[in-house]
Design a protein around this motif. Structure first.
Motif, mmCIF file in Angstrom:
data_model
loop_
_atom_site.group_PDB
_atom_site.id
_atom_site.type_symbol
_atom_site.label_atom_id
_atom_site.label_comp_id
_atom_site.label_asym_id
_atom_site.label_seq_id
_atom_site.Cartn_x
_atom_site.Cartn_y
_atom_site.Cartn_z
ATOM 1 N N GLY A 178 49.638 103.503 32.216
ATOM 2 C CA GLY A 178 50.857 103.307 31.441
ATOM 3 C C GLY A 178 52.090 103.091 32.283
ATOM 4 N N VAL A 179 51.953 102.262 33.331
ATOM 5 C CA VAL A 179 53.048 102.042 34.282
ATOM 6 C C VAL A 179 53.590 100.624 34.130
ATOM 7 N N ARG A 180 54.897 100.502 34.146
ATOM 8 C CA ARG A 180 55.523 99.176 34.056
ATOM 9 C C ARG A 180 55.402 98.433 35.382
ATOM 10 N N GLU A 181 55.593 97.118 35.319
ATOM 11 C CA GLU A 181 55.374 96.257 36.488
ATOM 12 C C GLU A 181 56.235 96.662 37.693
ATOM 13 N N ARG A 182 57.518 96.868 37.480
ATOM 14 C CA ARG A 182 58.412 97.190 38.595
ATOM 15 C C ARG A 182 58.011 98.509 39.247
ATOM 16 N N GLN A 183 57.660 99.490 38.424
ATOM 17 C CA GLN A 183 57.253 100.798 38.938
ATOM 18 C C GLN A 183 55.925 100.687 39.690
ATOM 19 N N PHE A 184 55.015 99.880 39.153
ATOM 20 C CA PHE A 184 53.718 99.690 39.800
ATOM 21 C C PHE A 184 53.911 99.062 41.178
ATOM 22 N N ARG A 185 54.835 98.105 41.263
ATOM 23 C CA ARG A 185 55.117 97.457 42.540
ATOM 24 C C ARG A 185 55.657 98.466 43.549
ATOM 25 N N ARG A 186 56.486 99.403 43.077
ATOM 26 C CA ARG A 186 57.022 100.444 43.959
ATOM 27 C C ARG A 186 55.904 101.366 44.451
ATOM 28 N N TYR A 187 54.975 101.706 43.543
ATOM 29 C CA TYR A 187 53.841 102.528 43.957
ATOM 30 C C TYR A 187 53.040 101.813 45.045
ATOM 31 N N TYR A 188 52.829 100.506 44.864
ATOM 32 C CA TYR A 188 52.037 99.781 45.857
ATOM 33 C C TYR A 188 52.762 99.743 47.200
ATOM 34 N N ARG A 221 34.840 81.049 30.353
ATOM 35 C CA ARG A 221 35.000 80.258 31.561
ATOM 36 C C ARG A 221 34.993 81.157 32.787
ATOM 37 N N ARG A 222 34.541 80.622 33.903
ATOM 38 C CA ARG A 222 34.506 81.399 35.143
ATOM 39 C C ARG A 222 35.934 81.722 35.562
ATOM 40 N N GLU A 223 36.152 83.010 35.921
ATOM 41 C CA GLU A 223 37.489 83.461 36.280
ATOM 42 C C GLU A 223 37.789 83.115 37.732
ATOM 43 N N SER A 224 39.023 82.698 38.011
ATOM 44 C CA SER A 224 39.429 82.402 39.382
ATOM 45 C C SER A 224 39.615 83.704 40.153
ATOM 46 N N VAL A 225 39.714 83.587 41.484
ATOM 47 C CA VAL A 225 39.949 84.764 42.329
ATOM 48 C C VAL A 225 41.275 85.403 41.931
ATOM 49 N N TYR A 226 42.291 84.571 41.766
ATOM 50 C CA TYR A 226 43.607 85.094 41.365
ATOM 51 C C TYR A 226 43.517 85.780 40.005
ATOM 52 N N GLY A 227 42.773 85.191 39.068
ATOM 53 C CA GLY A 227 42.640 85.778 37.731
ATOM 54 C C GLY A 227 41.971 87.145 37.783
ATOM 55 N N ALA A 228 40.952 87.276 38.652
ATOM 56 C CA ALA A 228 40.257 88.564 38.792
ATOM 57 C C ALA A 228 41.180 89.608 39.402
ATOM 58 N N GLN A 229 41.956 89.202 40.385
ATOM 59 C CA GLN A 229 42.891 90.133 41.032
ATOM 60 C C GLN A 229 43.977 90.580 40.055
ATOM 61 N N LEU A 230 44.509 89.625 39.316
ATOM 62 C CA LEU A 230 45.546 89.945 38.332
ATOM 63 C C LEU A 230 45.004 90.878 37.260
ATOM 64 N N ALA A 231 43.771 90.627 36.814
ATOM 65 C CA ALA A 231 43.171 91.455 35.769
ATOM 66 C C ALA A 231 43.028 92.909 36.219
ATOM 67 N N GLU A 232 42.629 93.127 37.481
ATOM 68 C CA GLU A 232 42.483 94.506 37.971
ATOM 69 C C GLU A 232 43.836 95.204 38.056
ATOM 70 N N LYS A 233 44.848 94.473 38.471
ATOM 71 C CA LYS A 233 46.191 95.063 38.517
ATOM 72 C C LYS A 233 46.660 95.435 37.118
ATOM 73 N N GLN A 234 46.482 94.531 36.163
ATOM 74 C CA GLN A 234 46.909 94.783 34.791
ATOM 75 C C GLN A 234 46.106 95.921 34.165
ATOM 76 N N LYS A 235 44.830 96.012 34.533
ATOM 77 C CA LYS A 235 43.986 97.081 34.009
ATOM 78 C C LYS A 235 44.491 98.438 34.505
ATOM 79 N N ALA A 236 44.797 98.529 35.800
ATOM 80 C CA ALA A 236 45.311 99.788 36.356
ATOM 81 C C ALA A 236 46.641 100.161 35.707
ATOM 82 N N ARG A 237 47.486 99.180 35.498
ATOM 83 C CA ARG A 237 48.777 99.438 34.835
ATOM 84 C C ARG A 237 48.565 99.962 33.425
ATOM 85 N N ALA A 238 47.612 99.373 32.713
ATOM 86 C CA ALA A 238 47.356 99.784 31.333
ATOM 87 C C ALA A 238 46.780 101.197 31.269
#
Length: 199
Positions: A62-72, A42-59
């Motif tokens: 190897g950074v957890r969500e809270r730490q990634f948010r601090r980096y941003y 299925r075609r990915e939404s704008v939000y889905g594409a943005q979330l995927a790039e964030k999750q990809k960078a985290r993976a």
């Protein structure tokens, strides 16, 4: 970051995120979870594409969500583009530097070397993977770590270094300068990450 198997995470994004390679992963990269071929997804939404790039960078790093948010948050306060600043901060992590210096096949392996106290920065033992290196820092691997077969294999492989690092002896390296966006080869669109946090 997550307890999910690494191949499963890479398969979700269609990219070898951890550098583990292997025929098993290559055969599965074209088919996402659920067995649906990429052309029929299925075609990915704008939000889905943005979330995927964030999750990809985290993976990748190897950074957890809270730490990634601090980096941003830190990247947004700095001069220049927040997305580029974010990737530069992630590249400066000590575990990533150990990986980039060619002492570990993957970033998780590099993180383990740091956690176990096998890495020194300017002669001082540092066991914090998120430690951020600065220009002119000298990063050194302990003699014991250099004798570990998996580490010795990587050191002998002669992997090329990014321009911001240089070797300083057999088991040491130096940060020549801070990395720039052109030095960072990760398959991440940082503009999508900025879009995610700008919602």
């Amino acid at each position: 970051m997550t307890r999910a198997p690494r191949h499963k995470i890479s398969r979700r994004f269609g990219v070898d995120l951890h550098g583990t390679g292997g025929a098993s992963l290559r055969n599965r990269l074209g088919t996402p979870p659920g067995g649906v071929k990429q052309g029929r997804r299925r075609r990915e939404s704008v939000y889905g594409a943005q979330l995927a790039e964030k999750q990809k960078a985290r993976a990748i790093y190897g950074v957890r969500e809270r730490q990634f948010r601090r980096y941003y948050a830190e990247a947004s306060r700095g001069q220049g583009a927040p997305g580029e600043n974010l990737l530069i901060l992630l590249e400066r992590r000590l575990d990533n530097v150990v990986y980039r210096l060619g002492w570990a096949r993957t970033r998780p392996m590099a993180r383990q070397l740091v956690n176990h106290g096998h890495v020194r920065v300017d002669g001082r033992r540092v066991d914090i993977p998120s430690f951020l290196v600065e220009a002119r820092h000298r990063v050194e691997l302990t003699e014991g770590a250099a004798r570990i077969p998996a580490v010795a294999d990587e050191m002998n492989a002669g992997r090329p270094l990014p321009a911001w690092l240089e070797r300083d002896g057999e088991r040491a390296g130096r940060v020549v300068r801070l990395p720039q966006r052109a030095d960072i080869d990760v398959p991440v669109d940082e503009a999508q990450i900025v879009g995610y946090y700008s919602r």
